[in-house]
Write an enzyme that holds these catalytic residues in place. Structure first.
Site, PDB file in Angstrom:
ATOM      1  CD  GLU A  85      -3.010   0.979   2.280  1.00  0.00           C
ATOM      2  OE1 GLU A  85      -3.322  -0.141   2.737  1.00  0.00           O
ATOM      3  OE2 GLU A  85      -3.461   2.047   2.716  1.00  0.00           O
ATOM      4  CE  LYS A 278      -6.300  -1.792   5.187  1.00  0.00           C
ATOM      5  NZ  LYS A 278      -5.424  -0.865   4.471  1.00  0.00           N
ATOM      6  CG  ASP A 294       1.331 -17.248  11.052  1.00  0.00           C
ATOM      7  OD1 ASP A 294       0.528 -16.583  10.376  1.00  0.00           O
ATOM      8  OD2 ASP A 294       1.115 -18.415  11.410  1.00  0.00           O
ATOM      9  CG  HIS A 391      -4.425   7.317   1.011  1.00  0.00           C
ATOM     10  ND1 HIS A 391      -4.642   6.045   0.583  1.00  0.00           N
ATOM     11  CD2 HIS A 391      -4.280   7.244   2.339  1.00  0.00           C
ATOM     12  CE1 HIS A 391      -4.635   5.226   1.606  1.00  0.00           C
ATOM     13  NE2 HIS A 391      -4.426   5.936   2.696  1.00  0.00           N
TER      14      HIS A 391
HETATM   15  C1  MEV Z   1      -5.927   2.843   4.991  1.00  0.00           C
HETATM   16  O1  MEV Z   1      -5.151   1.728   4.598  1.00  0.00           O
HETATM   17  C2  MEV Z   1      -6.001   2.934   6.486  1.00  0.00           C
HETATM   18  C3  MEV Z   1      -6.916   4.033   7.040  1.00  0.00           C
HETATM   19  O2  MEV Z   1      -8.218   3.906   6.473  1.00  0.00           O
HETATM   20  C4  MEV Z   1      -6.955   3.865   8.529  1.00  0.00           C
HETATM   21  C5  MEV Z   1      -7.968   4.737   9.240  1.00  0.00           C
HETATM   22  O3  MEV Z   1      -8.977   5.104   8.653  1.00  0.00           O
HETATM   23  O4  MEV Z   1      -7.724   4.980  10.440  1.00  0.00           O
HETATM   24  C6  MEV Z   1      -6.415   5.394   6.648  1.00  0.00           C
END
Ligand code: MEV
Length: 436
Positions: A85, A278, A294, A391
């Site tokens: 990513e 995530k 792992d 991003h």
């Molecule tokens: C993107 O990979 C992760 C985010 O969505 C985490 C978040 O929203 O806290 C930017």
């Protein structure tokens, strides 16, 4: 439509590739060329990779980057991260730099126990089973002595073994619940070997005991470690006076208040919590992968821990106290620095070298910090400029590569998009404006 194949694993690598190409590739020669493109010219190294799994065709690359400037317990690290990513390494590096002159990250180990279960059926009198267990427990432990000898020499081994009555949750269900200290090893093989030995010994002893009757239908269903490790916890934290947090036209107090609110929302609302966590795992998984650990085990354990109170919530916590901002994570991480791929995979070995060859406890701390840093970077963007600005800047290179931009075009595009919003359409339009 292809037909099923038997004995596939016994074919040679090139036979497997030919079969695959004939049956599944639109253009067999082109497909084979792509697979071969990723072979390593060092045949010994390629063979090492081929033998990691069954039916290997080629290697699957992920970028390996580093996030430098991480101060953890006053020691400076460049953290290796394997991830696809675009913005993750940049975000980690930004967070590292941000905290560098504010005391850095602090991390500590809360506990290091792993666990596993022999899952049993038993339909007789619970007290008799308990009595039998107490009688045979020393034998069960003694039978494992050979398996545990090396681990015990180093200070680890089996920590406890108990019988748990689970019949309130499932009729006839009991378990031998064991805890282990596996030191620098993740310990999966060690734990599973001990559990299988417990199971064998238990059944042997049962067949010779008056306490276990035929009609009790004692049966071992399975013996396996648990990837839920709430007794293997690491904590990482940052803190600073509020006035050091002023940014993006906000006072430190305003920024911290909004940040704390964002964490509270992730503690309350599962739809936000999953994305929030995530983002944390973006950092943790990248280090888990770079160090040959792992990531499925870590992921499964972490998300179960996020629901330990019966409600899935944020893995991080934040508060303002006495004009100070505090942000921390407590997370279960069953990882290893010996065994598995750790000493086998040359890149993994190099990643360990970069980190100063940490033991498991130190690596747990580094991973937890990577997760906290990632979450800090994400929440900082989300509560100020929004996430897309950073991003899309990072994603620009992917778009340019997709559009087959030349190095000169890329350079011009990077410059252009410093002041303009990135989108696929905008990148196409910009390249068109450059091209005759
Ligand atoms: C993107 O990979 C992760 C985010 O969505 C985490 C978040 O929203 O806290 C930017």
């Amino acid at each position: 439509m292809s037909t099923p194949i038997s004995g596939f694993s016994k074919l040679s690598k090139s036979q497997k590739i030919s079969w695959l190409a004939e049956n599944y590739f639109n253009d067999p020669q082109a497909g084979i060329a792509v697979l071969e493109q990723y072979w390593n010219s060092d045949t010994k190294l390629q063979q090492l990779h081929d033998e990691f799994i069954e039916n290997t065709l080629t290697n699957y690359y992920l970028p390996l980057g580093i996030a430098p400037n991480f101060s953890i317990n006053d020691k400076l690290y460049a953290i290796p991260m394997a991830i696809e990513e675009s913005s993750v390494v940049a975000a980690a590096s930004n967070a590292a730099k941000f905290w560098l002159d504010k005391g850095g990250f602090k991390a500590s180990i809360i506990s290091t126990l792993k666990n596993g279960q022999v899952h049993l059926n038993f339909y007789g009198d619970a007290k008799r089973l308990q009595q039998f267990f107490e009688q045979v427990k020393p034998t069960l432990l003694k039978d494992c002595e050979q398996i545990t000898a090396n681990m015990r020499k180093r200070g680890g081994g089996i920590i406890s073994l108990e019988l748990r009555d689970k019949t309130a949750e499932l009729d006839g269900y009991y378990q031998l619940h064991a805890t282990f200290e596996t030191l620098d090893a993740m310990g999966a093989n060690f734990i599973n070997s001990c559990l299988e030995q417990f199971a064998t010994s238990l059944l042997r002893e049962a067949s010779n005991s008056d306490l276990i009757l035929e009609q009790d239908r004692l049966e071992v269903v399975m013996s396996i470690l648990s990837n839920y490790v709430p007794e293997c916890i690491v904590k990482a934290e940052v803190s600073c006076p509020l006035d050091q947090l002023a940014q993006a036209g906000m006072s430190g107090q305003e920024f911290a208040t909004k940040f704390v609110r964002a964490v509270q929302i992730a503690q309350t609302e599962v739809r936000r919590a999953v994305t929030h966590n995530k983002g944390i795992m973006n950092g943790i998984d990248a280090v888990v992968l770079a160090t040959g650990n792992d990531f499925r085990a870590v992921e499964a354990g972490v998300h179960a821990y996020a629901s330990k109170n019966g409600h899935y919530g944020s893995l991080t916590h934040a508060k303002i106290e006495d004009d100070n901002f505090h942000f921390w994570i407590e997370i279960p991480l069953a990882i290893g620095t010996v065994g598995g791929l750790t000493k086998l995979h040359p890149l993994v070995r190099l990643c360990f070298e970069m980190l100063g060859n940490p033991g498991a406890k130190e690596l747990m701390q580094i991973m937890a910090v990577a997760g906290l840093a990632q979450n800090f970077a994400a929440l900082r963007s989300l509560t100020t400029t929004g996430i897309q600005k950073g991003h899309m800047k990072m994603h620009l290179m992917n778009i340019l590569n997709q559009l087959e931009a030349t190095p000169q075009e890329k350079e011009a595009a990077v410059e252009h998009f410093k002041a303009n919003t990135v989108s696929h359409a905008a990148a196409v339009a910009f390249l068109e404006s450059l091209r005759p």
